[in-house]
Scaffold this active site. Structure first.
Site, PDB file in Angstrom:
ATOM      1  CE  LYS A  35      -4.578   0.436   0.450  1.00 34.05           C
ATOM      2  NZ  LYS A  35      -5.520  -0.611   0.034  1.00 34.05           N
ATOM      3  N   GLY A  81     -21.552   5.534   2.621  1.00 29.00           N
ATOM      4  CA  GLY A  81     -20.409   5.970   1.806  1.00 29.00           C
ATOM      5  C   GLY A  81     -20.785   5.822   0.348  1.00 29.00           C
ATOM      6  N   GLY A  86     -18.940   6.726  -2.599  1.00 27.27           N
ATOM      7  CA  GLY A  86     -17.868   6.899  -3.590  1.00 27.27           C
ATOM      8  C   GLY A  86     -18.024   5.829  -4.655  1.00 27.27           C
ATOM      9  CG  ASN A  87     -15.681   3.336  -8.191  1.00 31.53           C
ATOM     10  OD1 ASN A  87     -16.493   3.472  -9.096  1.00 31.53           O
ATOM     11  ND2 ASN A  87     -14.858   2.315  -8.148  1.00 31.53           N
ATOM     12  CB  ALA A  88     -16.775   0.706  -3.382  1.00 32.02           C
ATOM     13  N   GLY A  89     -19.466   2.356  -3.306  1.00 30.98           N
ATOM     14  CA  GLY A  89     -20.844   2.492  -2.847  1.00 30.98           C
ATOM     15  C   GLY A  89     -21.810   2.672  -4.014  1.00 30.98           C
TER      16      GLY A  89
HETATM   17  N1  GLU Z   1      -7.232  -0.313  -3.542  1.00 31.69           N
HETATM   18  C1  GLU Z   1      -7.917  -1.541  -3.797  1.00 31.69           C
HETATM   19  C2  GLU Z   1      -7.957  -2.425  -2.559  1.00 31.69           C
HETATM   20  O1  GLU Z   1      -7.780  -1.969  -1.461  1.00 31.69           O
HETATM   21  C3  GLU Z   1      -7.368  -2.262  -5.025  1.00 31.69           C
HETATM   22  C4  GLU Z   1      -5.933  -2.590  -4.962  1.00 31.69           C
HETATM   23  C5  GLU Z   1      -5.387  -3.125  -6.267  1.00 31.69           C
HETATM   24  O2  GLU Z   1      -6.134  -3.297  -7.200  1.00 31.69           O
HETATM   25  O3  GLU Z   1      -4.186  -3.364  -6.291  1.00 31.69           O
HETATM   26  O4  GLU Z   1      -8.241  -3.588  -2.639  1.00 31.69           O
END
Ligand code: GLU
Length: 414
Positions: free
Chosen positions: A105, A215, A217-220
């Site tokens: 990350k 929430g 955003g994109n996922a929601g």
């Molecule tokens: N940010 C996303 C996660 O937390 C995707 C990470 C990725 O695709 O490498 O799963």
């Protein structure tokens, strides 16, 4: 609210899983810490012509199973411990899905909402200049996360290719389609989550008639659209975002609501929606709750009032450990983030494969393969739950950690 250090939480989970798995001391100690972590300062010229210094990180938690994989966050409250925790969870996430990847990350302490597109571009490029020699398709493959998106990835990939003086699209995922991106990546996190809800409904015999999204955003937003599409039923009765929450017992039209959010920047003011306190969405009477905001939203303050039968964690780390215990005691089935939100990284992996071959699959094939991976992972976790008589979060950790531990052992590291 009690404040949690996310990395303390992540380490505590490792200790619990290690005990259940009977891991030897060296393996446990290895898994308790990131293998590599990097800290940078990034000088960036702002529109005012002044140079500002941003603090940034990239953490490669464990790469025994493959290149580190995980997003880059732009957030004002970023800390090294949050990134460590998220990198750690990425590791178990890729392992639970059985992807040949490790976990990582990154993050930059910044306030993207108060930055212009040009400032964000300068920052994205500065980030890549700092990490260029640490990342790559065979080392570490970043992606978007909180407040970063395909445009951020496009700038980053361009900077990386400029440094290398060659094309190398697979170095980042969730890129725009014209630059080596894949079909099906934008809704992958939500799609994966809804697939796990489908599987959970089967084993629990729940009909997902009403759902709530915390929430937007994109996922929601994508979950709002996909719940009905994949499950065939469901009324979206409440939604919240950073500005507030709205409720309608008869259900919202998810498409119209997403359009309203994209047009106005908020869900507020959507016709037919009654304003309610933001955090009360968590406590509404609905079968399915999708937390899709930031960490620690489900806490000891609200967990006792949660009425959902299934909580599908689309965001990373939405539930604090004491809230987790409460939900568990109440018999609420929590599909843990490392499983429920794994659709994103799964399609990221498909993107890496396609970039490497420079041959792209159609959307239907992506959906099919994503469904196959998530369904299998859900069932593996459910088996571990039954076998060890543990709750789903610990079961998912046990499955993921066992796989990473085995890879470390096979390599002769421990
Ligand atoms: N940010 C996303 C996660 O937390 C995707 C990470 C990725 O695709 O490498 O799963």
């Amino acid at each position: 609210m009690k404040s949690y250090n996310s990395f303390d939480v992540a380490q505590e989970q490792i200790i619990q899983a290690a005990t259940l798995l009977n891991l030897d001391e060296a393996t446990k100690k290895l898994l308790l810490w990131p293998q590599r972590e990097f800290k940078f300062t990034l000088p960036v010229r702002m529109d005012s012509n002044k140079v500002e210094i941003f603090h940034a990180y990239r953490i490669q938690y464990n790469y025994a199973r493959g290149p580190a994989k995980g997003g880059i966050r732009f957030h004002p409250d970023e800390t090294v411990d949050v990134i460590r925790a998220l990198a750690c969870w990425m590791c178990w996430k890729t392992a639970v899905i059985d992807l040949p990847l490790g976990g990582g990350k990154g993050g930059v302490v910044c306030d993207p909402k108060n930055m212009s597109p040009r400032e964000l571009e300068n920052l994205s490029r500065a980030y890549i200049r700092a990490v260029a020699y640490l990342i790559g398709i065979d080392k570490d493959v970043p992606a978007p996360d909180v407040y970063t998106n395909p445009q951020t990835m496009a700038w980053m990939m361009d900077e990386y290719e400029t440094i290398l003086n060659k094309h190398h699209t697979g170095v980042l995922t969730d890129k725009p389609m014209q630059l080596g991106g894949t079909e099906g990546r934008r809704d992958a996190t939500a799609r994966g989550g809804v697939i796990t809800v489908r599987e959970a409904c089967k084993i629990l015999n729940v009909e997902p008639k009403r759902y709530v999204i915390q929430g937007f955003g994109n996922a929601g937003q994508r979950a709002a659209l996909l719940h009905q599409e994949i499950l065939g039923v469901g009324k979206l009765i409440a939604v919240s975002d950073s500005r507030g929450a709205i409720f309608n017992p008869d259900g919202f039209d998810p498409k119209e609501l997403v359009m309203h959010k994209l047009k106005t920047g908020s869900i507020k003011g959507f016709p037919g929606g009654k304003d309610i306190p933001r955090d009360s969405v968590l406590e509404l009477d609905a079968e399915i709750l999708y937390p899709a905001a930031l960490e620690n939203s489900i806490s000891i303050d609200n967990a006792v009032n949660i009425k959902a039968k299934i909580v599908c964690e689309l965001s990373n780390g939405p539930t604090t450990p004491d809230a987790d215990l409460i939900l568990n005691k109440k018999g609420i089935y929590v599909i843990p983030d490392i499983l429920a939100s794994a659709g994103g990284v799964t399609v990221s992996y498909f993107e890496m494969v396609q970039d490497n071959y420079s041959y792209f699959w159609d959307e239907e094939l992506i959906h099919q393969r994503l469904d196959g991976k998530l369904t299998k992972a859900f069932n593996t976790v459910h088996e571990a739950e039954k076998e060890k008589n543990i709750h789903p979060r610990l079961a998912a950790m046990v499955v993921g950690i066992a796989r990473v531990a085995e890879a470390c052992k096979l390599r002769g590291w421990v």
